[in-house]
Design a protein around this motif. Structure first.
Motif, PDB file in Angstrom:
ATOM      1  N   ARG A  45       0.791  -1.045  -0.110  1.00  0.00           N
ATOM      2  CA  ARG A  45      -0.192  -0.300   0.196  1.00  0.00           C
ATOM      3  C   ARG A  45       0.735   1.343   0.030  1.00  0.00           C
ATOM      4  N   TRP A  46       2.323   1.039   0.276  1.00  0.00           N
ATOM      5  CA  TRP A  46       3.289   2.531   0.490  1.00  0.00           C
ATOM      6  C   TRP A  46       3.727   2.687  -0.891  1.00  0.00           C
ATOM      7  N   LYS A  47       4.518   1.131  -1.647  1.00  0.00           N
ATOM      8  CA  LYS A  47       5.574   0.753  -2.723  1.00  0.00           C
ATOM      9  C   LYS A  47       5.566   1.916  -3.574  1.00  0.00           C
ATOM     10  N   ASP A  48       3.717   3.234  -3.633  1.00  0.00           N
ATOM     11  CA  ASP A  48       4.460   4.353  -5.070  1.00  0.00           C
ATOM     12  C   ASP A  48       3.868   5.333  -4.548  1.00  0.00           C
ATOM     13  N   LYS A  49       3.886   5.534  -2.596  1.00  0.00           N
ATOM     14  CA  LYS A  49       3.811   6.362  -2.098  1.00  0.00           C
ATOM     15  C   LYS A  49       4.713   7.049  -0.996  1.00  0.00           C
ATOM     16  N   LEU A  50       5.863   6.846  -1.411  1.00  0.00           N
ATOM     17  CA  LEU A  50       6.749   7.227  -0.535  1.00  0.00           C
ATOM     18  C   LEU A  50       6.362   8.657   0.074  1.00  0.00           C
ATOM     19  N   ARG A  51       6.461   9.447  -1.087  1.00  0.00           N
ATOM     20  CA  ARG A  51       6.494  10.733  -0.223  1.00  0.00           C
ATOM     21  C   ARG A  51       5.197  11.539   0.941  1.00  0.00           C
ATOM     22  N   ALA A  52       4.496   9.996   1.099  1.00  0.00           N
ATOM     23  CA  ALA A  52       3.006  10.122   1.751  1.00  0.00           C
ATOM     24  C   ALA A  52       3.722   9.262   3.264  1.00  0.00           C
ATOM     25  N   LEU A  53       4.628   8.018   2.760  1.00  0.00           N
ATOM     26  CA  LEU A  53       5.024   7.893   4.287  1.00  0.00           C
ATOM     27  C   LEU A  53       6.136   8.938   4.719  1.00  0.00           C
ATOM     28  N   TYR A  54       6.706   8.848   3.990  1.00  0.00           N
ATOM     29  CA  TYR A  54       7.584  10.471   4.589  1.00  0.00           C
ATOM     30  C   TYR A  54       6.762  11.088   5.414  1.00  0.00           C
ATOM     31  N   LEU A  55       5.823  11.828   4.315  1.00  0.00           N
ATOM     32  CA  LEU A  55       4.992  12.497   5.669  1.00  0.00           C
ATOM     33  C   LEU A  55       4.275  12.849   7.286  1.00  0.00           C
ATOM     34  N   ARG A  56       4.139  10.647   6.992  1.00  0.00           N
ATOM     35  CA  ARG A  56       3.604  10.468   8.374  1.00  0.00           C
ATOM     36  C   ARG A  56       4.924  10.516   8.982  1.00  0.00           C
ATOM     37  N   HIS A  57       5.783  10.242   8.919  1.00  0.00           N
ATOM     38  CA  HIS A  57       7.037  10.040   8.831  1.00  0.00           C
ATOM     39  C   HIS A  57       7.203  11.023  10.169  1.00  0.00           C
ATOM     40  N   GLU A  58       7.079  12.548   9.460  1.00  0.00           N
ATOM     41  CA  GLU A  58       6.776  13.518  10.180  1.00  0.00           C
ATOM     42  C   GLU A  58       6.415  14.016  10.923  1.00  0.00           C
ATOM     43  N   LYS A  59       4.756  13.948  10.888  1.00  0.00           N
ATOM     44  CA  LYS A  59       3.968  14.068  11.516  1.00  0.00           C
ATOM     45  C   LYS A  59       4.258  13.301  12.524  1.00  0.00           C
ATOM     46  N   LEU A  60       5.113  12.216  12.816  1.00  0.00           N
ATOM     47  CA  LEU A  60       5.586  10.917  13.780  1.00  0.00           C
ATOM     48  C   LEU A  60       6.120  11.771  14.324  1.00  0.00           C
ATOM     49  N   VAL A  61       7.302  12.786  14.328  1.00  0.00           N
ATOM     50  CA  VAL A  61       8.718  13.259  14.585  1.00  0.00           C
ATOM     51  C   VAL A  61       8.051  13.908  14.934  1.00  0.00           C
ATOM     52  N   GLU A  62       6.819  14.681  14.700  1.00  0.00           N
ATOM     53  CA  GLU A  62       6.955  15.933  15.447  1.00  0.00           C
ATOM     54  C   GLU A  62       5.858  15.599  17.152  1.00  0.00           C
ATOM     55  N   GLU A  63       5.169  14.263  16.547  1.00  0.00           N
ATOM     56  CA  GLU A  63       4.528  14.238  18.266  1.00  0.00           C
ATOM     57  C   GLU A  63       5.435  13.944  18.915  1.00  0.00           C
ATOM     58  N   MET A  64       6.119  13.237  18.693  1.00  0.00           N
ATOM     59  CA  MET A  64       8.085  12.614  19.623  1.00  0.00           C
ATOM     60  C   MET A  64       8.699  13.752  20.400  1.00  0.00           C
ATOM     61  N   ASP A  65       8.653  14.793  19.572  1.00  0.00           N
ATOM     62  CA  ASP A  65       9.490  16.155  19.708  1.00  0.00           C
ATOM     63  C   ASP A  65       8.392  16.451  20.573  1.00  0.00           C
ATOM     64  N   LYS A  66       7.192  16.826  20.199  1.00  0.00           N
ATOM     65  CA  LYS A  66       5.665  17.441  22.014  1.00  0.00           C
ATOM     66  C   LYS A  66       6.310  16.770  23.071  1.00  0.00           C
ATOM     67  N   ARG A  67       6.942  15.049  22.831  1.00  0.00           N
ATOM     68  CA  ARG A  67       6.917  14.125  24.196  1.00  0.00           C
ATOM     69  C   ARG A  67       8.176  14.432  24.880  1.00  0.00           C
ATOM     70  N   GLY A  68       9.058  15.522  24.404  1.00  0.00           N
ATOM     71  CA  GLY A  68      10.559  15.054  24.638  1.00  0.00           C
ATOM     72  C   GLY A  68      11.128  13.915  24.266  1.00  0.00           C
ATOM     73  N   TYR A  69      11.136  13.386  23.557  1.00  0.00           N
ATOM     74  CA  TYR A  69      11.671  11.711  22.670  1.00  0.00           C
ATOM     75  C   TYR A  69      13.413  13.314  22.047  1.00  0.00           C
ATOM     76  N   ASN A  70      14.212  12.526  21.305  1.00  0.00           N
ATOM     77  CA  ASN A  70      14.890  13.112  20.476  1.00  0.00           C
ATOM     78  C   ASN A  70      15.116  12.320  19.473  1.00  0.00           C
ATOM     79  N   HIS A  71      14.342  12.834  18.530  1.00  0.00           N
ATOM     80  CA  HIS A  71      14.463  11.430  17.261  1.00  0.00           C
ATOM     81  C   HIS A  71      16.154  12.011  16.511  1.00  0.00           C
ATOM     82  N   GLN A  72      17.110  10.895  15.871  1.00  0.00           N
ATOM     83  CA  GLN A  72      17.857  11.644  15.292  1.00  0.00           C
ATOM     84  C   GLN A  72      18.526  10.304  14.007  1.00  0.00           C
ATOM     85  N   SER A  73      16.634  10.392  13.716  1.00  0.00           N
ATOM     86  CA  SER A  73      16.645   9.239  12.166  1.00  0.00           C
ATOM     87  C   SER A  73      15.979   9.778  11.361  1.00  0.00           C
TER      88      SER A  73
END
Length: 109
Positions: A45-73
């Motif tokens: 379902r993600w094969k031709d939608k890496l841009r969407a997967l990237y954007l999902r990652h950025e949303k996860l990272v934003e939430e991780m930052d809000k919770r105080g996690y130190n994202h480095q990947s």
């Protein structure tokens, strides 16, 4: 393997961090043409939608930052191609909410 379609701020700690870990695995499978899990429904379902997967990652990272996690990947944006919208679902949004509710894990769905 699961990438939720639930807003990251609704996910409990375990599901937020677990999805982040699995997203990185999925990204690697797709960009490196790995055989393992290449036919998994989540991969397909993600094969031709890496841009969407990237954007999902950025949303996860934003939430991780809000919770105080130190994202480095960070993901390599050069591979963020294809559609920027995910419109294919393995489980409906409603079913995903019910799955999380049944886990009694702290997700606020």
């Amino acid at each position: 393997m699961r990438i939720w379609d639930i807003p990251p701020d609704k996910l409990c700690r375990n599901h937020l961090l677990g999805e982040h870990r699995e997203l990185h695995a999925l990204w690697s499978i797709i960009i490196n043409n790995k055989k393992a899990y290449s036919n998994h429904p989540e991969t397909l379902r993600w094969k031709d939608k890496l841009r969407a997967l990237y954007l999902r990652h950025e949303k996860l990272v934003e939430e991780m930052d809000k919770r105080g996690y130190n994202h480095q990947s960070p993901l390599d944006t050069r591979f963020a191609t294809g559609s920027n919208t995910q419109d294919e679902f393995i489980d409906s949004y409603e079913k995903q909410v019910n799955i999380l509710k049944e886990k009694n894990c702290g997700c606020s769905v």
